[in-house]
Design an enzyme around this catalytic site. Structure first.
Site, mmCIF file in Angstrom:
data_model
loop_
_atom_site.group_PDB
_atom_site.id
_atom_site.type_symbol
_atom_site.label_atom_id
_atom_site.label_comp_id
_atom_site.label_asym_id
_atom_site.label_seq_id
_atom_site.Cartn_x
_atom_site.Cartn_y
_atom_site.Cartn_z
ATOM 1 C CD GLU A 1 -2.956 -1.214 2.242
ATOM 2 O OE1 GLU A 1 -4.074 -1.710 2.038
ATOM 3 O OE2 GLU A 1 -2.602 -0.780 3.368
ATOM 4 N NE ARG B 1 0.926 -5.357 9.519
ATOM 5 C CZ ARG B 1 -0.042 -4.871 8.755
ATOM 6 N NH1 ARG B 1 0.244 -4.086 7.735
ATOM 7 N NH2 ARG B 1 -1.296 -5.173 8.985
ATOM 8 C CD GLU C 1 -9.952 -1.458 8.613
ATOM 9 O OE1 GLU C 1 -9.817 -0.941 7.492
ATOM 10 O OE2 GLU C 1 -9.061 -2.125 9.184
ATOM 11 C CG ASP D 1 -7.652 -5.371 5.341
ATOM 12 O OD1 ASP D 1 -7.070 -5.594 6.413
ATOM 13 O OD2 ASP D 1 -7.873 -4.231 4.909
#
Length: 750
Positions: free
Chosen positions: A358, A391, A465, A437
């Site tokens: 990202e 990650r 989230e 995600d």
């Protein structure tokens, strides 16, 4: 029904109720409230604590024990030189050099030399803080109390560095409860375990516990930014940072450390994985003295600190023209930086790294791979026992939505499986629980179990989230138990995720991490009941075989007392909430369907034509992604048999994941006999109705729990019920318009 989504995007203000002990601040460590029904404490009283004042590691444990017993029993226990006949708790460190080491101490033993529980006191601090050294003449060696003899060599051999023993026994005329450990952190975990059992009514004259944590490294990841904001934070601003600086008022940080330690967590990454310019400077001489103060606080509670780093730091801080991991100048810069960090923080945990993900910088820029990047950092940290947590959230975030062959679900597997065995032994790959995600429901990532020769960590998300953002009640333990109980077949049948974490292969290390859900709201988590998610994460990290119900009951009794009606009501609401939320949001594992950016509220096509790889592929015939090997993206084949065969076919795929793995026609009949489209309608009407029922269930405990929590939760439940109707109507209307098939029960669809 609300017609405008933006009404739900505002953060709901918590009612301004300022009643002592009623603001949720003490969470499950409140210990006692006037309105509580207390557990049966008959025949139980502790009038003294016996501890060697020379054992400085026990200072925090004594402080916590003394505070808890005072609150629960209404009388402050004395610190004594000999056990009293009325009930003494003996806190004892087992000398590690005086006992045999276990042949197989388990994942909780610090046999690798990389991970250690911290001392339970600050370097150089005295005993006055908890009264240990106020009168040394009042103490004598505990050897005369019989405590050492009450812990056998056999027991001591079973105890890891962070483990503890609690046993109740009589010695002569004295009633003794022993808490023994090999470290201050272990003793502290034992103290909190004793308190938990007292409040849950499970402490008795026959109590005996010998516990080691099942998982070695048990972390929280803060997504806090130094401007005070929190990425995906739903409970106010950061408790660590404000206006580009580390806050100077650290009282709340210490209280957070207490909460973490009480559920057995031993690591924390202090800043967002998306590292901006201010956070990049946390590893400079300007900020390291302040970071060291945070480390001092967490060290008292057995917690090591980690920092998320910017992979381009050699350029941004060091003035180099490259961050190439194979460049000797870059390697030297990181070695010098590591020496500098450990000069301030000798027990620094290491680096958490988001790279080539990202738009974050990483080794791909220089034609290198993830192992090259991680191992360069690992070499710099290794002389000090530091870790690199790398990650695996790496994927193409510039995908053409027209491309049906590229599948984001494959990305982590394709990036990291070819590198298995290429990472140094102080590198952990941190793997999200699912391949996408943190969606409401995903299959377990096939990287978990797929990697055979690389240390790994499971990554979860406590902050909600995609599960209601702490404005909706959604207890996450059932979701996490699905992950932990999933059989990967990595080592044959029985290779559950919990087993892979707790019994790593020879020479391998494992850990667990989760994105935290706290902020500076007075009750920490915005929604009082969202505290249960923070609590249950810690408990599962310590013992992944605990049930969701066990943990819910524990948390409820410690937070709201021992009234059976309260326990049953709140536990029931927690256990039902995950299914309720899933029912009125996204069906059968498809995921997403949220507003882009902030991810709150329904927007079925919000990401459908985006570059993020987050598609549902709905048309007039059906919906879902074909991830079969035969006709789709091949993702189903990433699993070990028999899982690969199970996911490959519509008829054998678990229905809760049906749309994740297959494109399914609306007229396809599920095992229940209803069609897919009717299931979508039914589940969303049912989910919204059950969300409304939560209000009445909560109202039944009015007057039985503290009024502050009652009013705050009631307001959140009202919003949830209203918003569930919005989800129901948006989803049902969308698929009615796509399919043209009406609801068989003729309910309103727009």
């Amino acid at each position: 029904m609300l017609n405008q989504i933006h009404l739900f995007q505002k953060r709901v203000a918590m009612p301004d109720i300022r009643i002592d002990n009623y603001n949720g601040y003490k969470a499950w460590l409140v210990y006692s409230q006037d309105i509580w029904k207390k557990p049966d404490l008959s025949g139980m009283f502790f009038d003294s604590i016996c501890v060697d004042p020379m054992q400085k590691e026990l200072e925090t444990a004594v402080k916590e024990l003394k505070e808890a017993l005072t609150a629960i029993f209404g009388k402050t226990p004395k610190l004594v030189k000999n056990p009293s006949p009325n009930g003494t708790i003996i806190l004892q460190l087992i000398p590690r050099e005086d006992v045999l080491q276990a042949d197989n101490p388990g994942n909780g033993q610090d046999s690798d030399g990389c991970i250690h529980g911290g001392n339970a006191c600050e370097s150089g601090s005295g005993g006055e803080a908890c009264g240990l050294a106020s009168d040394n003449a009042a103490y004598e060696s505990l050897s005369g109390s019989g405590a050492c003899e009450l812990i056998s060599d056999t027991e001591a051999c079973k105890l890891g560095n962070e483990g503890f023993i609690i046993k109740r026994c009589r010695s002569g005329d004295t009633d003794q409860t022993i808490i023994a450990a090999k470290s201050g952190a272990g003793a502290l975990y034992g103290v909190f375990a004793l308190i938990r059992h007292i409040l849950c009514g499970t402490f008795s004259e026959n109590t005996y516990m010998l516990q080691n944590p099942a998982i070695k490294l048990r972390m929280l990841d803060q997504w806090d930014n130094m401007d005070g904001s929190i990425e995906r934070g739903y409970a106010g601003s950061s408790i660590f940072y404000k206006d580009g600086q580390i806050t100077t008022d650290l009282k709340r940080v210490e209280d957070y450390a207490r909460l973490m330690s009480s559920v057995g967590l031993n690591g924390i990454a202090l800043n967002n994985v998306n590292v901006h310019s201010h956070e990049t400077r946390l590893i400079t001489k300007e900020q390291l003295p302040k970071v060291a103060k945070l480390a001092d606080i967490f060290r008292k509670y057995g917690i090591r600190i980690f920092l998320s780093i910017n992979y381009s730091s050699p350029i941004e801080l060091g003035g180099l023209d490259t961050a190439d991991p194979l460049d000797a100048r870059v390697q030297a810069w990181w070695c010098e930086k590591a020496a500098e960090i450990y000069g301030y923080i000798p027990d620094f945990g290491g680096f958490l790294v988001k790279a080539d993900s990202e738009f974050r910088p990483g080794p791909f820029t220089y034609g290198r791979n993830h192992a090259d990047g991680a191992n360069m950092l690992a070499a710099a940290l290794k002389p000090y026992g530091g870790l690199v947590i790398w990650r695996c959230f790496v994927y193409n975030c510039r995908q053409d939505w027209r491309d049906r062959t590229t599948d984001r679900a494959n990305a982590a597997y394709d990036n990291f499986m070819p590198l298995d065995g290429c990472f140094d032994d102080n590198v952990f790959l941190q793997i999200k629980n699912g391949p996408m995600d943190f969606q409401v429901r995903e299959p377990v990532s096939p990287l978990i179990g797929g990697l055979k020769k690389t240390n790994f960590m499971l990554e979860l998300q406590v902050t909600q989230e995609y599960t209601g953002q702490q404005r909706h009640l959604c207890y996450l333990a059932p979701m996490w138990k699905n992950v932990l109980e999933f059989d990967t077949y990595s080592r044959g049948e029985g290779s559950t995720v919990a087993r892979l974490l707790s019994e790593p292969a020879d020479g391998m290390l494992t850990g667990i991490a989760a994105v935290s859900n706290i902020g500076d709201d007075m009750n920490w988590t915005g929604h009082d009941l969202a505290q249960a998610n923070l609590y249950c994460y810690g408990r599962l990290a310590w013992d992944p075989w605990l049930s969701a119900e066990e943990i819910a009951r524990e948390w409820t009794m410690q937070t709201f007392g021992s009234d059976p009606a309260v326990i049953d009501t709140i536990t029931g609401m927690l256990l039902d909430s995950y299914h309720i939320y899933e029912s009125y949001t996204v069906p059968l594992g498809i995921g997403w369907m949220v507003n882009p950016g902030h991810h709150y509220g329904p927007n079925v096509d919000g990401y459908e034509y985006s570059a993020w790889g987050t598609y549902h592929r709905s048309d007039h015939k059906g919906l879902g992604i074909d991830r079969s090997v035969a006709n789709g993206t091949g993702f189903a084949g990433r699993y070990f048999p028999p899982n690969s065969a199970m996911y490959e076919k519509i008829d054998t795929c678990p229905e809760e994941l049906l749309l994740f793995f297959h494109k399914v026609e609306y007229t396809h009949r599920l095992k229940s006999g209803v069609t897919l489209i009717q299931h979508i309608y039914d589940s969303h009407f049912e989910g919204a109705a059950r969300a409304a029922e939560l209000i009445d269930r909560w109202k039944s405990v009015e007057g039985r729990i503290d009024p502050g929590s009652f009013e705050r939760v009631l307001e959140r439940l009202k919003e949830q019920a209203e918003h569930a109707c919005e989800w129901r109507d948006v989803i049902n209307s969308y698929f009615y318009r796509k399919s043209g098939i009406p609801d068989a029960k003729s309910r309103p669809i727009y």
